[in-house]
Design a protein around this motif. Structure first.
Motif, short mmCIF file in Angstrom:
data_model
loop_
_atom_site.label_atom_id
_atom_site.label_comp_id
_atom_site.label_asym_id
_atom_site.label_seq_id
_atom_site.Cartn_x
_atom_site.Cartn_y
_atom_site.Cartn_z
N LEU A 39 0.82 -1.20 0.00
CA LEU A 39 0.00 0.00 0.00
C LEU A 39 0.86 1.26 0.00
N ALA A 40 1.97 1.22 0.74
CA ALA A 40 2.89 2.37 0.75
C ALA A 40 3.49 2.59 -0.64
N ALA A 41 3.81 1.49 -1.34
CA ALA A 41 4.35 1.63 -2.70
C ALA A 41 3.32 2.23 -3.64
N LEU A 42 2.06 1.80 -3.52
CA LEU A 42 1.00 2.39 -4.34
C LEU A 42 0.84 3.87 -4.04
N GLY A 43 0.89 4.22 -2.75
CA GLY A 43 0.78 5.63 -2.38
C GLY A 43 1.91 6.46 -2.95
N GLY A 44 3.14 5.93 -2.89
CA GLY A 44 4.27 6.65 -3.47
C GLY A 44 4.14 6.80 -4.96
N LEU A 45 3.66 5.75 -5.64
CA LEU A 45 3.46 5.83 -7.09
C LEU A 45 2.40 6.87 -7.43
N SER A 46 1.34 6.93 -6.63
CA SER A 46 0.27 7.90 -6.88
C SER A 46 0.78 9.34 -6.79
N LEU A 47 1.75 9.58 -5.93
CA LEU A 47 2.27 10.94 -5.77
C LEU A 47 3.01 11.44 -7.00
N PHE A 48 3.57 10.52 -7.78
CA PHE A 48 4.44 10.93 -8.87
C PHE A 48 3.88 10.58 -10.26
N VAL A 49 2.62 10.10 -10.32
CA VAL A 49 1.98 9.78 -11.60
C VAL A 49 0.98 10.88 -11.93
N GLY A 50 1.12 11.48 -13.10
CA GLY A 50 0.19 12.52 -13.52
C GLY A 50 0.67 13.19 -14.79
N VAL A 51 -0.16 14.10 -15.29
CA VAL A 51 0.19 14.80 -16.52
C VAL A 51 1.42 15.65 -16.33
N SER A 52 1.47 16.40 -15.23
CA SER A 52 2.63 17.24 -14.95
C SER A 52 3.75 16.37 -14.37
N PRO A 53 4.92 16.35 -14.99
CA PRO A 53 6.02 15.52 -14.46
C PRO A 53 6.46 16.00 -13.09
N LEU A 54 6.75 15.04 -12.24
CA LEU A 54 7.16 15.38 -10.88
C LEU A 54 8.26 14.41 -10.43
N PRO A 55 9.47 14.57 -10.94
CA PRO A 55 10.58 13.72 -10.49
C PRO A 55 10.87 13.96 -9.02
N PRO A 56 11.13 12.90 -8.27
CA PRO A 56 11.40 13.09 -6.83
C PRO A 56 12.57 14.04 -6.56
N GLY A 57 13.54 14.09 -7.45
CA GLY A 57 14.69 14.95 -7.21
C GLY A 57 14.38 16.43 -7.25
N ARG A 58 13.23 16.79 -7.84
CA ARG A 58 12.89 18.21 -7.95
C ARG A 58 12.23 18.77 -6.70
N LEU A 59 11.80 17.88 -5.80
CA LEU A 59 11.03 18.36 -4.65
C LEU A 59 11.83 19.29 -3.76
N LEU A 60 13.11 19.04 -3.62
CA LEU A 60 13.95 19.86 -2.74
C LEU A 60 14.47 21.12 -3.42
N SER A 61 14.50 21.12 -4.74
CA SER A 61 15.08 22.26 -5.46
C SER A 61 14.07 23.12 -6.20
N ASP A 62 12.87 22.61 -6.43
CA ASP A 62 11.87 23.34 -7.22
C ASP A 62 10.65 23.61 -6.35
N PRO A 63 10.39 24.88 -5.98
CA PRO A 63 9.21 25.19 -5.15
C PRO A 63 7.89 24.82 -5.84
N GLN A 64 7.82 24.93 -7.18
CA GLN A 64 6.59 24.60 -7.88
C GLN A 64 6.29 23.11 -7.80
N ALA A 65 7.33 22.29 -7.86
CA ALA A 65 7.12 20.84 -7.73
C ALA A 65 6.60 20.49 -6.34
N LEU A 66 7.15 21.14 -5.32
CA LEU A 66 6.68 20.89 -3.96
C LEU A 66 5.23 21.36 -3.80
N GLN A 67 4.89 22.49 -4.41
CA GLN A 67 3.51 22.98 -4.34
C GLN A 67 2.55 22.02 -5.04
N LEU A 68 2.96 21.48 -6.20
CA LEU A 68 2.12 20.50 -6.89
C LEU A 68 1.88 19.28 -6.02
#
Length: 322
Positions: free
Chosen positions: A20-49
């Motif tokens: 279930l945790a793996a599904l939850g993690g996948l859900s966070l990063f699947v979508g039309v707007s790309p959201l690579p995990p590495g951008r969360l710390l460096s890109d404020p817009q990615a964190l806001q998304l």
């Protein structure tokens, strides 16, 4: 988490939790707007998304799935029939009718007020269904779901007619097909009340299990059937109304998940409650992720995906031997 999965070996509980945790993690990063995990710390817009859209959507899927599965389990216990759930017993349709009425009579009503009225209509509709279901011959168990389908269809037809007269058919379609694409921060928080209803069900699990034995057996064991029926109605109605108001109707969750848990574990509600909530959350979240990936970058509503998956699971339950 240990108590919720204590019926199975600890290894199976750990595997289920990690899945279930793996599904939850996948859900966070699947979508039309790309959201690579590495951008969360460096890109404020990615964190806001992540905070505004992806995390609320994932939590909404988990809460709605767990709540609907528990609501289906309680409804099956109160009706003493394994073939009913809120979407096929008039509960969800009554909630839709309540939202439509408050929209027609009070368009500026706040979302909590719409939820309250929808819950009241769902409670009235469910009470009428259960009162009629208990009058049907117990030797014909399929009469109960057939009556529920007809009963829900009549209420749904009344809601459709009223929406057509008012020019709100497209508005009504939002509630008849579950969809998490519009879930954002500030629009899903009411679903946390579903978690509170699950907690109430956990406290009353033993007494609700006794209700499945029948009215006379419940009275003989010191249970007040009327009070437990009222408690069950409140839980089912609130959970269903919250789900319909926030994301729309999601079919089959309350039907297949409790039946799968009953085959694996048994009819003791306290033993199955944690697994039913887990199964509902996993199934809805998995269908939501599938809906995002099947026609990427477009989305298929989770209600449509769940209708297909739930129908297949239900046929498997009917055709497979115990």
């Amino acid at each position: 988490m240990t108590s919720a999965f204590s019926i199975f070996p600890s290894r199976r509980g750990v595997v289920a939790t990690l899945g279930l945790a793996a599904l939850g993690g996948l859900s966070l990063f699947v979508g039309v707007s790309p959201l690579p995990p590495g951008r969360l710390l460096s890109d404020p817009q990615a964190l806001q998304l992540l905070v505004v859209s992806r995390l609320p959507r994932t939590l909404a899927a988990l809460l709605a799935g767990a709540g609907l599965a528990i609501a289906g389990l309680i409804m099956q216990t109160l009706a003493r029939n394994r073939f009913v759930e809120p979407a096929t017993a008039g509960t969800a349709q009554s909630a839709e009718l309540g939202i439509l009425l408050v929209t027609l009579l009070w368009p500026a009503a706040a979302l909590p007020l719409k939820t309250l009225i929808a819950a009241g209509m769902a409670m009235a509709g469910t009470a009428l269904f259960l009162a009629t279901a208990h009058r049907l011959p117990p030797t014909q168990p399929f009469l109960v779901p057939l009556f529920g389908i007809v009963y829900g269809g009549v209420i749904g037809a009344a809601a459709t007619f009223a929406a057509w007269q008012a020019g709100l058919l497209q508005f009504l379609s939002i509630w008849t097909s579950g969809d998490f694409s519009g879930v954002l921060r500030g629009r899903y928080e009411l679903l946390w009340l579903s978690a509170a209803m699950v907690a109430v069900a956990w406290v009353a699990a033993d007494r609700l299990t006794i209700m499945a034995l029948g009215r006379d057996a419940a009275i003989g064991l010191g249970i007040d059937p009327a009070r437990m029926m009222q408690l069950g109605l409140v839980i089912v109605s609130v959970v269903t109304a919250l789900t319909v108001v926030v994301v729309g109707m999601i079919p089959f969750v309350g039907l297949v998940v409790p039946n799968l848990a009953a085959r694996l574990i048994g009819d003791n509600m306290r033993a199955t409650l944690g697994w039913v909530a887990f199964g509902g959350a996993t199934l809805v979240l998995g269908c939501d992720i599938a809906g995002r990936l099947i026609r990427f970058p477009y989305e298929i509503p989770v209600g449509t995906v769940m209708g297909v998956v739930g129908g297949i699971l239900f046929l498997w339950l009917l055709l497979r031997r115990s």
